[in-house]
Design an enzyme around this catalytic site. Structure first.
Site, PDB file in Angstrom:
ATOM      1  N   GLU A  46       0.837  -1.277   0.054  1.00  0.00           N
ATOM      2  CA  GLU A  46       0.084  -0.065  -0.021  1.00  0.00           C
ATOM      3  C   GLU A  46       0.836   1.325  -0.020  1.00  0.00           C
ATOM      4  O   GLU A  46       2.059   1.553   0.494  1.00  0.00           O
ATOM      5  CB  GLU A  46      -0.882   0.103   1.293  1.00  0.00           C
ATOM      6  CG  GLU A  46      -1.884   1.214   1.239  1.00  0.00           C
ATOM      7  CD  GLU A  46      -2.811   0.970   2.531  1.00  0.00           C
ATOM      8  OE1 GLU A  46      -3.849   1.596   2.379  1.00  0.00           O
ATOM      9  OE2 GLU A  46      -2.128   0.625   3.600  1.00  0.00           O
ATOM     10  N   LYS A  73     -10.116   0.542  -2.331  1.00  0.00           N
ATOM     11  CA  LYS A  73     -10.131   0.142  -0.812  1.00  0.00           C
ATOM     12  C   LYS A  73     -11.381   0.276  -0.246  1.00  0.00           C
ATOM     13  O   LYS A  73     -12.054   1.597  -0.291  1.00  0.00           O
ATOM     14  CB  LYS A  73      -9.111   0.644  -0.010  1.00  0.00           C
ATOM     15  CG  LYS A  73      -8.793   0.360   1.315  1.00  0.00           C
ATOM     16  CD  LYS A  73      -7.573   1.062   2.052  1.00  0.00           C
ATOM     17  CE  LYS A  73      -7.554   0.466   3.472  1.00  0.00           C
ATOM     18  NZ  LYS A  73      -6.422   1.271   4.015  1.00  0.00           N
ATOM     19  N   CYS A  96      -4.903  -3.740   3.343  1.00  0.00           N
ATOM     20  CA  CYS A  96      -4.761  -3.112   4.814  1.00  0.00           C
ATOM     21  C   CYS A  96      -5.903  -3.245   5.705  1.00  0.00           C
ATOM     22  O   CYS A  96      -6.062  -4.354   6.157  1.00  0.00           O
ATOM     23  CB  CYS A  96      -4.227  -1.705   4.612  1.00  0.00           C
ATOM     24  SG  CYS A  96      -3.186  -1.320   6.286  1.00  0.00           S
TER      25      CYS A  96
END
Length: 268
Positions: free
Chosen positions: A44, A117, A157
């Site tokens: 990321e 995301k 994440c």
């Protein structure tokens, strides 16, 4: 895919210069390819870990157009690998925000998938505060992509804390997890969550992290790892920049699913 195939996770300590970060990413992806990797995952924020969370707004690109995307596509093409490039800042429809986007490039450098995301990190305590929703517009659609290693579920994440996302992928060969876990939350939760998601879904996990102290003073946990469907850590890099590789073995994955058919036992 019937025979073992090598995959790689790249760990970086990205800074404030996108060109320098891209050069580092290129070197590490080429290294992974030289070790035989057919699919490589970048962390990321690999193109920028700025002094401020707002720094990424200045380099955000229109989807499908821009030097960051072109350079990343060239890395995949020159290395001849499937490259899960997570993440790049792409322009959002919301003012003063971006999408935190994973792009998947094939070995010809063609973009084959995009994942924005979904879950945005927020944390306050122990001397730290993070609020991704201040600068990021969340996505809403889970994404699975067919690659050289089979079906891969895309996550980023903080998504790791939401097992329902991974269940929604269906049967996959692996999930990719580009991440920039904080040192505090990573020490407590990173490894157990990755291993749990791999065990639950009886698939491989390829987790590529930021791992070190960045120019802003932010400290990221690192510990990029590749985990097998039984939850065994096959490869790990604690801190600093580098590459880890492991073989994804479809026969072993099939044996796990046969011996313990948990996926078929699901009732919800």
């Amino acid at each position: 895919m019937n025979t073992p195939i090598t995959v790689a996770a790249v760990q970086m300590v990205s800074g404030t210069d996108p060109d320098a970060n891209l050069a580092t990413a290129r070197t590490l992806v080429l290294d992974a390819a030289a070790r035989g990797a057919r699919l490589v995952v970048l962390p990321e924020y690999f193109v920028l870990m700025g002094m401020s969370d707002r720094d990424k707004l200045a380099i955000a690109e229109t989807p499908g157009d821009g030097p960051l995307q072109a350079a990343t596509a060239a890395i995949a093409r020159d290395a001849g690998v499937w490259l899960i490039a997570g993440t790049l800042p792409l322009r959002a429809d919301v003012a003063d925000k971006v999408r935190n986007t994973t792009l998947v490039f094939d070995p010809a450098g063609v973009c084959r998938a995009r994942y924005d995301k979904i879950h945005l990190f927020g944390f306050s305590g122990l001397g730290e505060r993070y609020s991704e929703s201040d600068t990021i517009d969340p996505g809403s659609t889970p994404v699975v992509v067919d690659t050289a290693i089979g079906r891969v579920g895309l996550s980023v994440c903080y998504d790791l804390r939401f097992p329902e996302l991974y269940r929604g992928f269906g049967e996959i060969a692996a999930f990719a997890l580009p991440a920039a876990f904080t040192a505090v939350t990573g020490e407590a939760h990173w490894e157990p969550l990755i291993r749990a998601r791999a065990i639950e879904n009886q698939c491989y996990a390829i987790a590529s992290a930021q791992g070190g102290t960045h120019p802003s003073g932010r400290k990221t946990h690192g510990h990029s790892m590749i985990v097998d469907p039984w939850g065994k850590v096959l490869a790990e890099l604690a801190q600093g920049e580098g590459v880890i590789t492991a073989d994804l073995d479809p026969a072993y994955m099939a044996s796990v699913r046969t011996r313990l058919p948990a996926l078929r036992h699901r009732v919800l």
